[in-house]
Design a protein around this motif. Structure first.
Motif, short mmCIF file in Angstrom:
data_model
loop_
_atom_site.label_atom_id
_atom_site.label_comp_id
_atom_site.label_asym_id
_atom_site.label_seq_id
_atom_site.Cartn_x
_atom_site.Cartn_y
_atom_site.Cartn_z
N PRO A 1 55.61 30.55 34.71
CA PRO A 1 56.42 31.02 33.57
C PRO A 1 57.38 32.11 34.03
O PRO A 1 57.08 32.85 34.97
CB PRO A 1 55.38 31.59 32.60
N PRO A 2 58.54 32.25 33.40
CA PRO A 2 59.50 33.28 33.79
C PRO A 2 58.84 34.67 33.82
O PRO A 2 58.13 35.05 32.90
CB PRO A 2 60.57 33.21 32.71
N GLY A 3 59.02 35.39 34.92
CA GLY A 3 58.46 36.73 35.07
C GLY A 3 57.01 36.76 35.50
O GLY A 3 56.40 37.82 35.60
N TYR A 4 56.42 35.61 35.78
CA TYR A 4 55.01 35.54 36.12
C TYR A 4 54.73 35.12 37.55
O TYR A 4 53.58 34.88 37.92
CB TYR A 4 54.29 34.57 35.17
N ALA A 5 55.74 35.04 38.40
CA ALA A 5 55.55 34.56 39.77
C ALA A 5 54.47 35.34 40.51
O ALA A 5 53.66 34.76 41.23
CB ALA A 5 56.86 34.62 40.54
N ASP A 6 54.41 36.66 40.35
CA ASP A 6 53.40 37.43 41.06
C ASP A 6 52.25 37.89 40.16
O ASP A 6 51.46 38.74 40.55
CB ASP A 6 54.00 38.59 41.83
N LYS A 7 52.12 37.32 38.98
CA LYS A 7 50.98 37.61 38.11
C LYS A 7 49.79 36.72 38.52
O LYS A 7 49.96 35.65 39.10
CB LYS A 7 51.32 37.36 36.63
N VAL A 8 48.60 37.16 38.20
CA VAL A 8 47.38 36.46 38.62
C VAL A 8 47.10 35.26 37.71
O VAL A 8 46.93 35.40 36.51
CB VAL A 8 46.17 37.42 38.61
N MET A 9 47.06 34.07 38.33
CA MET A 9 46.68 32.86 37.62
C MET A 9 45.15 32.71 37.64
O MET A 9 44.55 32.30 36.67
CB MET A 9 47.34 31.63 38.23
N HIS A 10 44.56 33.07 38.77
CA HIS A 10 43.10 33.07 38.90
C HIS A 10 42.70 34.02 40.02
O HIS A 10 43.20 33.92 41.13
CB HIS A 10 42.58 31.67 39.22
N GLY A 11 41.81 34.95 39.69
CA GLY A 11 41.26 35.86 40.68
C GLY A 11 39.75 35.79 40.63
O GLY A 11 39.15 35.65 39.56
N MET A 12 39.13 35.88 41.81
CA MET A 12 37.67 35.87 41.86
C MET A 12 37.19 36.85 42.92
O MET A 12 37.63 36.82 44.06
CB MET A 12 37.12 34.48 42.19
N LEU A 13 36.28 37.73 42.48
CA LEU A 13 35.65 38.70 43.36
C LEU A 13 34.19 38.33 43.50
O LEU A 13 33.47 38.22 42.50
CB LEU A 13 35.78 40.11 42.77
N GLU A 14 33.74 38.11 44.73
CA GLU A 14 32.33 37.84 45.01
C GLU A 14 31.81 38.99 45.86
O GLU A 14 32.38 39.29 46.91
CB GLU A 14 32.17 36.50 45.72
N THR A 15 30.74 39.65 45.38
CA THR A 15 30.26 40.87 46.02
C THR A 15 29.02 40.64 46.86
O THR A 15 28.30 39.64 46.67
CB THR A 15 29.94 41.94 44.95
N PRO A 16 28.73 41.58 47.76
CA PRO A 16 27.52 41.47 48.58
C PRO A 16 26.23 41.47 47.75
O PRO A 16 25.21 40.95 48.18
CB PRO A 16 27.57 42.71 49.48
N SER A 17 26.26 42.05 46.55
CA SER A 17 25.08 42.08 45.69
C SER A 17 24.90 40.81 44.87
O SER A 17 23.97 40.71 44.08
CB SER A 17 25.16 43.28 44.74
N GLY A 18 25.83 39.86 45.01
CA GLY A 18 25.73 38.60 44.28
C GLY A 18 26.46 38.58 42.95
O GLY A 18 26.34 37.63 42.20
N PHE A 19 27.23 39.61 42.64
CA PHE A 19 28.02 39.64 41.41
C PHE A 19 29.28 38.81 41.61
O PHE A 19 29.84 38.77 42.70
CB PHE A 19 28.45 41.06 41.04
#
Length: 138
Positions: free
Chosen positions: A43-61
């Motif tokens: 979408p216009p103005g969204y080129a560097d916006k997050v479409m999908h982000g995922m953080l996986e941590t050492p504690s399993g979160f």
């Protein structure tokens, strides 16, 4: 892969800043895909916006996030909270300190009538958090 339960949080343009903040709190591996990585479909103005982000941590979160695309309604922080619980008091207190910094504490992290240490806060991005330290580690 086993089934898992985790929050998926939508943001109004600051998902990258939020997921970077959560990586600073919990550590772990961060994978972020922007709208722009999918070419002309952004979408216009969204080129560097997050479409999908995922953080996986050492504690399993696992935390997932995205910036809401234009036209989608967002109700920040009033329809859910993220719960952290366990018996490692030092680890959970560390998360509490970082999450509550710059935010709003609605229930101080302290011993409750059910015997556990519990607190509620809203972080600086408007996300509600509940931390419960079971009696074994409190």
């Amino acid at each position: 892969m086993a089934s898992r339960l985790n929050p998926y949080i939508s943001f109004a343009g600051d998902a990258r800043q939020a997921i970077d903040f959560y990586q600073g709190v919990f550590g772990g591996t961060l994978n972020v895909h922007t709208f722009g990585q999918f070419g002309s479909e952004a979408p216009p103005g969204y080129a560097d916006k997050v479409m999908h982000g995922m953080l996986e941590t050492p504690s399993g979160f696992t935390l997932m996030c995205a910036d809401n695309p234009p036209g989608m309604e967002r109700k920040p922080g009033d329809n859910f909270a993220v719960s952290l619980s366990g018996d490692d008091a030092d680890e959970l207190r560390g998360y509490w300190e970082k999450l509550s910094a710059g935010g709003n504490v609605s229930v101080p992290l302290e011993k409750q009538m059910w015997g556990d240490v519990f607190g509620m806060c809203t972080d600086k991005f408007g996300i509600g958090w509940m931390v419960n330290i079971s009696e074994a580690g409190a």
